[in-house]
Design an enzyme around this catalytic site. Structure first.
Site, PDB file in Angstrom:
ATOM      1  N   ASP A   1      -0.965   1.131   5.791  1.00  0.00           N
ATOM      2  CA  ASP A   1      -1.549  -0.060   5.172  1.00  0.00           C
ATOM      3  C   ASP A   1      -0.577  -1.202   5.436  1.00  0.00           C
ATOM      4  O   ASP A   1       0.223  -1.571   4.582  1.00  0.00           O
ATOM      5  CB  ASP A   1      -1.757   0.169   3.675  1.00  0.00           C
ATOM      6  CG  ASP A   1      -2.353  -1.052   2.988  1.00  0.00           C
ATOM      7  OD1 ASP A   1      -3.237  -1.688   3.586  1.00  0.00           O
ATOM      8  OD2 ASP A   1      -1.922  -1.374   1.863  1.00  0.00           O
TER       9      ASP A   1
ATOM     10  N   ASP B   1      -1.171  -4.498   6.528  1.00  0.00           N
ATOM     11  CA  ASP B   1      -1.954  -5.709   6.773  1.00  0.00           C
ATOM     12  C   ASP B   1      -1.304  -6.967   6.217  1.00  0.00           C
ATOM     13  O   ASP B   1      -1.921  -8.036   6.212  1.00  0.00           O
ATOM     14  CB  ASP B   1      -3.357  -5.559   6.176  1.00  0.00           C
ATOM     15  CG  ASP B   1      -3.323  -5.373   4.655  1.00  0.00           C
ATOM     16  OD1 ASP B   1      -2.252  -5.032   4.122  1.00  0.00           O
ATOM     17  OD2 ASP B   1      -4.370  -5.557   4.008  1.00  0.00           O
TER      18      ASP B   1
ATOM     19  N   LYS C   1      -8.676  -3.512  -4.189  1.00  0.00           N
ATOM     20  CA  LYS C   1      -7.903  -3.687  -5.411  1.00  0.00           C
ATOM     21  C   LYS C   1      -8.834  -3.595  -6.618  1.00  0.00           C
ATOM     22  O   LYS C   1      -9.931  -4.166  -6.618  1.00  0.00           O
ATOM     23  CB  LYS C   1      -7.197  -5.045  -5.401  1.00  0.00           C
ATOM     24  CG  LYS C   1      -6.125  -5.183  -4.326  1.00  0.00           C
ATOM     25  CD  LYS C   1      -4.892  -4.367  -4.662  1.00  0.00           C
ATOM     26  CE  LYS C   1      -3.749  -4.650  -3.701  1.00  0.00           C
ATOM     27  NZ  LYS C   1      -2.520  -3.913  -4.066  1.00  0.00           N
TER      28      LYS C   1
ATOM     29  N   GLU D   1      -4.550   4.692  -5.463  1.00  0.00           N
ATOM     30  CA  GLU D   1      -3.133   4.451  -5.734  1.00  0.00           C
ATOM     31  C   GLU D   1      -2.919   4.069  -7.192  1.00  0.00           C
ATOM     32  O   GLU D   1      -3.650   3.256  -7.747  1.00  0.00           O
ATOM     33  CB  GLU D   1      -2.605   3.310  -4.858  1.00  0.00           C
ATOM     34  CG  GLU D   1      -2.493   3.612  -3.387  1.00  0.00           C
ATOM     35  CD  GLU D   1      -1.931   2.417  -2.638  1.00  0.00           C
ATOM     36  OE1 GLU D   1      -0.801   1.984  -2.957  1.00  0.00           O
ATOM     37  OE2 GLU D   1      -2.634   1.901  -1.750  1.00  0.00           O
TER      38      GLU D   1
ATOM     39  N   LYS E   1       7.340   1.882   1.076  1.00  0.00           N
ATOM     40  CA  LYS E   1       7.444   0.526   1.617  1.00  0.00           C
ATOM     41  C   LYS E   1       8.918   0.195   1.826  1.00  0.00           C
ATOM     42  O   LYS E   1       9.749   0.485   0.963  1.00  0.00           O
ATOM     43  CB  LYS E   1       6.827  -0.497   0.657  1.00  0.00           C
ATOM     44  CG  LYS E   1       5.360  -0.263   0.345  1.00  0.00           C
ATOM     45  CD  LYS E   1       4.842  -1.262  -0.686  1.00  0.00           C
ATOM     46  CE  LYS E   1       3.390  -0.991  -1.055  1.00  0.00           C
ATOM     47  NZ  LYS E   1       2.888  -1.916  -2.104  1.00  0.00           N
TER      48      LYS E   1
ATOM     49  N   ASN F   1      -3.137  -0.525  -9.160  1.00  0.00           N
ATOM     50  CA  ASN F   1      -1.947  -1.261  -9.618  1.00  0.00           C
ATOM     51  C   ASN F   1      -1.695  -1.087 -11.113  1.00  0.00           C
ATOM     52  O   ASN F   1      -1.506  -2.059 -11.846  1.00  0.00           O
ATOM     53  CB  ASN F   1      -2.050  -2.744  -9.275  1.00  0.00           C
ATOM     54  CG  ASN F   1      -1.930  -3.024  -7.786  1.00  0.00           C
ATOM     55  OD1 ASN F   1      -2.868  -3.518  -7.166  1.00  0.00           O
ATOM     56  ND2 ASN F   1      -0.787  -2.702  -7.193  1.00  0.00           N
TER      57      ASN F   1
END
Length: 332
Positions: free
Chosen positions: A304, A306, A156, A207, A254, A182
């Site tokens: 991804d 997790d 991140k 991302e 997602k 983000n």
């Protein structure tokens, strides 16, 4: 007749979860239960305030759902149409669809992947996500959580300090890296400087460096970017449109954003048809939600998943992890 209930769960995190938008120490989710004459199905709601979702909107949306004939729903198709018509939060839509899908699968003697006509998944390799931290904390964090076992790490990033953090991770971890900003950047030149500073590292993609709606910035930097750019916040419950080819190299799908299995599958299918890379992602959620997502893991380029590895107490314990590979402990 279906009896629907909703319950709130508090999920303590293993470590402070710091991203560009803030820091969390616990995560509040909801569990939907659909009781179909004694056959139980459950679905998880991992709501996200970034998309205008909240505890209040989930609870009020659920009451609205009950007020519109929820007890009489007898098919997934009717449920999907109802939640669409009511314009409920996407994560609530998924939780409801998942609960009924699990109940229907149990009643018909099938699993979710069979219900969805998908191939069975045997082992899903996932990356592990690192929150924003001081570079001086990296080595001990990697060692404490034994992160060398994962096939990739996702880092991140904030608007500052990203270069030092990524370089420090690369000192102690030899595998591929994935970056997640983000929406932290607003200046294309600052983003390009980040890329140039990290160009020698094994970075697979980044991302959402800019705001979700900043299409002009993505169009400006896409061909110049040293790393593939993936859409995350830019893709919620809507369709993957042809314009995405001009803006991104890939998409992060997602279930909680898409609002259901069917929408997520359509997003993945359309992305592949457009030549975009695909990633299956998650929120911070229990193994109930992660095991649901694993059903879609065939034919995606990256996973991804997790989310359940970030919480210290998983009430479902439905997924095991060894060497960065997820497997079902039992099929929900």
């Amino acid at each position: 007749m279906i009896e629907w209930t909703i319950s709130r769960i508090e999920l303590p995190l293993k470590f402070p979860w710091k991203i560009a938008r803030g820091t969390s120490f616990t995560k509040t989710n909801f569990i939907i239960t659909a009781d179909c004459d004694g056959t139980i199905g459950k679905g998880e709601i991992a709501f996200n305030t970034r998309y205008g979702e909240s505890e209040d909107s989930i609870e009020s949306g659920f009451r609205q759902f009950l007020d519109h004939g929820a007890e009489e729903l007898n098919s997934l198709e009717k449920l999907i149409q109802l939640v669409h018509d009511l314009e409920l939060d996407s994560s609530l839509c998924f939780g409801l669809e998942s609960a009924l899908a699990h109940a229907n699968a149990t009643m018909s003697g099938r699993t979710i992947h069979q219900l969805l006509c998908l191939p069975q998944v045997h082992g899903v390799s996932t990356s592990f996500s690192l929150p924003i931290m001081e570079p001086s904390e990296v080595q001990s964090f990697l060692n404490k959580h034994n992160l060398s076992r994962f096939p990739a790490l996702k880092i991140k990033l904030g608007s500052v300090g990203g270069v030092d953090l990524v370089q420090e991770v690369a000192k102690y971890y030899q595998g591929p890296l994935r970056l997640d900003a983000n929406e932290a950047y607003s200046d294309p030149s600052a983003y390009m400087k980040l890329c140039d500073s990290l160009k020698t590292l094994p970075i697979q993609f980044i991302e959402q460096p800019f705001a979700a709606s900043a299409f002009e910035l993505y169009r400006e930097v896409k061909e110049k970017s040293l790393f593939p750019i993936f859409a995350d916040e830019s893709l919620t419950s809507g369709e993957v449109v042809p314009e995405f080819k001009e803006l991104f190299h890939g998409v992060n799908v997602k279930l909680m954003k898409a609002g259901g299995y069917m929408r997520a599958l359509k997003q993945l299918r359309t992305a592949r048809e457009l030549g975009l890379s695909t990633m299956l992602g998650c929120m911070v959620e229990t193994s109930l939600g992660i095991s649901s997502a694993m059903n879609l893991a065939n034919n995606v380029d990256f996973c991804d998943l997790d989310g359940c590895l970030l919480i210290s107490e998983d009430p479902f314990d439905a997924v095991s992890e060894e060497g960065g590979v997820l497997n079902y402990k039992y099929v929900l």
